[in-house]
Design a protein around this motif. Structure first.
Motif, PDB file in Angstrom:
ATOM      1  N   LYS A 112      42.120  46.638  27.134  1.00  0.00           N
ATOM      2  CA  LYS A 112      40.826  46.051  26.828  1.00  0.00           C
ATOM      3  C   LYS A 112      40.956  44.558  26.541  1.00  0.00           C
ATOM      4  CE  LYS A 112      36.670  46.667  24.020  1.00  0.00           C
ATOM      5  NZ  LYS A 112      36.007  47.460  22.958  1.00  0.00           N
ATOM      6  N   PHE A 113      40.035  43.783  27.150  1.00  0.00           N
ATOM      7  CA  PHE A 113      39.958  42.346  26.919  1.00  0.00           C
ATOM      8  C   PHE A 113      38.529  41.998  26.483  1.00  0.00           C
ATOM      9  CE2 PHE A 113      43.151  43.167  30.130  1.00  0.00           C
ATOM     10  CZ  PHE A 113      44.221  42.356  29.772  1.00  0.00           C
TER      11      PHE A 113
ATOM     12  N   GLN B 103      50.556  38.156  41.711  1.00  0.00           N
ATOM     13  CA  GLN B 103      50.481  38.838  40.425  1.00  0.00           C
ATOM     14  C   GLN B 103      49.041  39.272  40.170  1.00  0.00           C
ATOM     15  OE1 GLN B 103      50.960  36.363  36.948  1.00  0.00           O
ATOM     16  NE2 GLN B 103      50.583  34.501  38.125  1.00  0.00           N
ATOM     17  N   PRO B 104      48.830  40.415  39.483  1.00  0.00           N
ATOM     18  CA  PRO B 104      47.473  40.892  39.208  1.00  0.00           C
ATOM     19  C   PRO B 104      46.660  39.831  38.471  1.00  0.00           C
ATOM     20  CG  PRO B 104      49.078  42.582  38.674  1.00  0.00           C
ATOM     21  CD  PRO B 104      49.855  41.330  38.949  1.00  0.00           C
ATOM     22  N   LEU B 105      45.555  39.452  39.060  1.00  0.00           N
ATOM     23  CA  LEU B 105      44.733  38.360  38.541  1.00  0.00           C
ATOM     24  C   LEU B 105      43.268  38.775  38.594  1.00  0.00           C
ATOM     25  CD1 LEU B 105      44.466  35.302  37.737  1.00  0.00           C
ATOM     26  CD2 LEU B 105      44.339  34.832  40.185  1.00  0.00           C
ATOM     27  N   ILE B 106      42.545  38.554  37.498  1.00  0.00           N
ATOM     28  CA  ILE B 106      41.145  38.959  37.406  1.00  0.00           C
ATOM     29  C   ILE B 106      40.305  37.768  36.962  1.00  0.00           C
ATOM     30  CG2 ILE B 106      39.485  40.410  36.159  1.00  0.00           C
ATOM     31  CD1 ILE B 106      41.597  42.548  35.956  1.00  0.00           C
ATOM     32  N   TYR B 107      39.103  37.645  37.571  1.00  0.00           N
ATOM     33  CA  TYR B 107      38.108  36.689  37.104  1.00  0.00           C
ATOM     34  C   TYR B 107      36.996  37.473  36.417  1.00  0.00           C
ATOM     35  CZ  TYR B 107      40.391  33.259  40.090  1.00  0.00           C
ATOM     36  OH  TYR B 107      41.311  32.421  40.669  1.00  0.00           O
ATOM     37  N   ALA B 108      36.688  37.101  35.173  1.00  0.00           N
ATOM     38  CA  ALA B 108      35.664  37.794  34.400  1.00  0.00           C
ATOM     39  C   ALA B 108      34.633  36.784  33.915  1.00  0.00           C
ATOM     40  CB  ALA B 108      36.289  38.520  33.209  1.00  0.00           C
ATOM     41  N   ALA B 109      33.364  37.059  34.198  1.00  0.00           N
ATOM     42  CA  ALA B 109      32.272  36.192  33.749  1.00  0.00           C
ATOM     43  C   ALA B 109      31.676  36.746  32.465  1.00  0.00           C
ATOM     44  CB  ALA B 109      31.205  36.089  34.826  1.00  0.00           C
ATOM     45  N   LEU B 110      31.517  35.879  31.464  1.00  0.00           N
ATOM     46  CA  LEU B 110      30.966  36.273  30.169  1.00  0.00           C
ATOM     47  C   LEU B 110      29.674  35.512  29.898  1.00  0.00           C
ATOM     48  CD1 LEU B 110      34.028  37.117  29.936  1.00  0.00           C
ATOM     49  CD2 LEU B 110      33.799  36.694  27.480  1.00  0.00           C
TER      50      LEU B 110
ATOM     51  N   TYR C  42      36.487  33.408  32.934  1.00  0.00           N
ATOM     52  CA  TYR C  42      37.870  33.482  32.464  1.00  0.00           C
ATOM     53  C   TYR C  42      38.777  34.021  33.560  1.00  0.00           C
ATOM     54  CZ  TYR C  42      36.536  32.698  27.585  1.00  0.00           C
ATOM     55  OH  TYR C  42      36.064  32.148  26.413  1.00  0.00           O
ATOM     56  N   THR C  43      39.998  33.529  33.556  1.00  0.00           N
ATOM     57  CA  THR C  43      41.055  34.101  34.389  1.00  0.00           C
ATOM     58  C   THR C  43      41.934  34.975  33.508  1.00  0.00           C
ATOM     59  OG1 THR C  43      41.077  32.146  35.810  1.00  0.00           O
ATOM     60  CG2 THR C  43      42.969  33.616  35.940  1.00  0.00           C
ATOM     61  N   VAL C  44      42.132  36.232  33.898  1.00  0.00           N
ATOM     62  CA  VAL C  44      42.926  37.189  33.135  1.00  0.00           C
ATOM     63  C   VAL C  44      44.208  37.479  33.909  1.00  0.00           C
ATOM     64  CG1 VAL C  44      42.995  39.473  32.072  1.00  0.00           C
ATOM     65  CG2 VAL C  44      40.824  38.216  32.205  1.00  0.00           C
ATOM     66  N   TYR C  45      45.354  37.163  33.311  1.00  0.00           N
ATOM     67  CA  TYR C  45      46.652  37.434  33.936  1.00  0.00           C
ATOM     68  C   TYR C  45      47.200  38.722  33.331  1.00  0.00           C
ATOM     69  CZ  TYR C  45      46.333  32.619  35.579  1.00  0.00           C
ATOM     70  OH  TYR C  45      45.920  31.452  36.183  1.00  0.00           O
ATOM     71  N   LEU C  46      47.173  39.800  34.107  1.00  0.00           N
ATOM     72  CA  LEU C  46      47.557  41.106  33.579  1.00  0.00           C
ATOM     73  C   LEU C  46      49.043  41.182  33.251  1.00  0.00           C
ATOM     74  CD1 LEU C  46      45.473  43.517  35.846  1.00  0.00           C
ATOM     75  CD2 LEU C  46      44.944  42.677  33.558  1.00  0.00           C
TER      76      LEU C  46
ATOM     77  N   ILE D 268      42.615  32.675  30.313  1.00  0.00           N
ATOM     78  CA  ILE D 268      42.387  31.238  30.353  1.00  0.00           C
ATOM     79  C   ILE D 268      40.933  30.995  30.731  1.00  0.00           C
ATOM     80  CG2 ILE D 268      42.961  29.062  31.512  1.00  0.00           C
ATOM     81  CD1 ILE D 268      45.751  30.106  31.971  1.00  0.00           C
ATOM     82  N   ASN D 269      40.245  30.158  29.951  1.00  0.00           N
ATOM     83  CA  ASN D 269      38.868  29.796  30.266  1.00  0.00           C
ATOM     84  C   ASN D 269      38.897  28.629  31.237  1.00  0.00           C
ATOM     85  OD1 ASN D 269      36.206  29.096  30.378  1.00  0.00           O
ATOM     86  ND2 ASN D 269      35.914  28.831  28.193  1.00  0.00           N
ATOM     87  N   ASN D 270      38.666  28.907  32.517  1.00  0.00           N
ATOM     88  CA  ASN D 270      38.730  27.848  33.512  1.00  0.00           C
ATOM     89  C   ASN D 270      37.361  27.459  34.054  1.00  0.00           C
ATOM     90  OD1 ASN D 270      38.340  30.252  34.887  1.00  0.00           O
ATOM     91  ND2 ASN D 270      39.471  29.596  36.689  1.00  0.00           N
TER      92      ASN D 270
END
Length: 316
Positions: free
Chosen positions: A213-214, A230-237, A248-252, A258-260
């Motif tokens: 959970k993030f 590498q597993p990489l996720i972009y999540a919009a908040l 945000y970029t999430v590095y699993l 990282i907030n990019n």
């Protein structure tokens, strides 16, 4: 007053009247040319502009800069800074479009069928679904493997569906909390899934057996996997109090974020879809609830708007 003086004054009067007429004519001609230019320019802009209607899906074509949108009024694509209507075939609101390497998976939960189309809208295959129903859908870009999320907070179910329509596995989940808003499947790993909810981001790398959970307690409006080794996720908040959107970029592999992106231009608007590009991972498009679309080609350092209120904008 003598005749010479009178003739001189008459000459001056005629001169200034003539000059005034010439100035009026020149101004009229200039105004006419300006009006013609505006009308022609507006007509050309209207001819080039596109209106999507309701959008059901969007994605990048493989190894291409072409971004496509499937909507209620047809299929559109954006490339080289301009929009083009590819297909005029209208679509009902029940169908969902999932971009894959071949083109689109057109999921119809009413007729329990999936139609496979190429990137120009041509039909290239289909298969039936078992016990289809409303829910959230996602597809792996490479193999066109499909997952379906149904249920509600604390009682979600994930169906894993093979490319021939066979349900390979059904998992009942208790660990995912909050109202689901978006799901994403890894481009090549069918067991890696992300679920965005109003209570955070949930990610599994073993097909749904265990979740990480993030952003606990945060409103995660959209999620997408990046095309990286590498597993990489972009999540919009979306922050309800400040009315601000962040990406945000999430590095699993490192379990860090990282907030990019701090999209000042999307304040008071929610990101409804994040779209990544297979051959250029630094290029991202976000779509919002107001049917706006923003493009970055440098990981979010700079953004340009390519659609506003459901209307495509040229960026040349």
């Amino acid at each position: 007053m003598d005749d010479a003086s009178s003739r001189k004054k008459s000459f001056k009067l005629i001169f200034w009247l003539t000059a005034a007429k010439l100035a009026f004519i020149l101004l009229t001609v200039a105004a006419g040319i300006w009006v013609i230019y505006l009308v022609t320019h507006t007509a050309q802009s209207d001819k080039q502009a596109v209106s999507f209607g309701r959008i059901y899906g969007s994605g990048f074509a493989p190894r291409s800069d072409t971004f496509s949108i499937a909507s209620s009024s047809g299929l559109y694509r954006y490339s080289g800074g301009t929009w083009q209507r590819v297909s005029k075939r209208e679509t009902n609101g029940k169908i969902q479009f999932l971009p894959v390497r071949q083109g689109w998976l057109e999921v119809d939960p009413v007729s329990n069928r999936v139609i496979i189309r190429n990137w120009t809208g041509g039909r290239i295959g289909s298969y039936s679904l078992a016990n289809s129903q409303k829910g959230f859908w996602a597809a792996s870009y490479q193999q066109a493997y499909v997952v379906r999320l149904t249920g509600d907070s604390g009682h979600y179910t994930i169906d894993q569906i093979a490319p021939d329509g066979t349900v390979k596995q059904t998992l009942h989940l208790r660990s995912i909390q909050g109202k689901a808003q978006s799901i994403a499947l890894h481009p090549t790993n069918n067991r890696c899934l992300a679920v965005a909810t109003r209570d955070g981001l949930y990610v599994t790398e073993d097909g749904g057996v265990h979740f990480k959970k993030f952003f606990k307690g945060k409103d995660v409006t959209s999620v997408a996997f990046g095309f990286a080794k590498q597993p990489l996720i972009y999540a919009a908040l979306f922050d309800k109090q400040s009315k601000k959107t962040a990406l945000y970029t999430v590095y699993l592999s490192h379990q860090n974020t990282i907030n990019n992106l701090d999209l000042a231009t999307v304040e008071s608007d929610r990101v409804t879809q994040v779209v990544t590009r297979s051959n250029h991972p630094h290029e991202i498009i976000v779509r919002t609830s107001n049917n706006d679309a923003y493009l970055t080609n440098n990981y979010g350092n700079n953004w340009i708007i390519i659609a506003h209120n459901g209307r495509g904008l040229a960026s040349k």
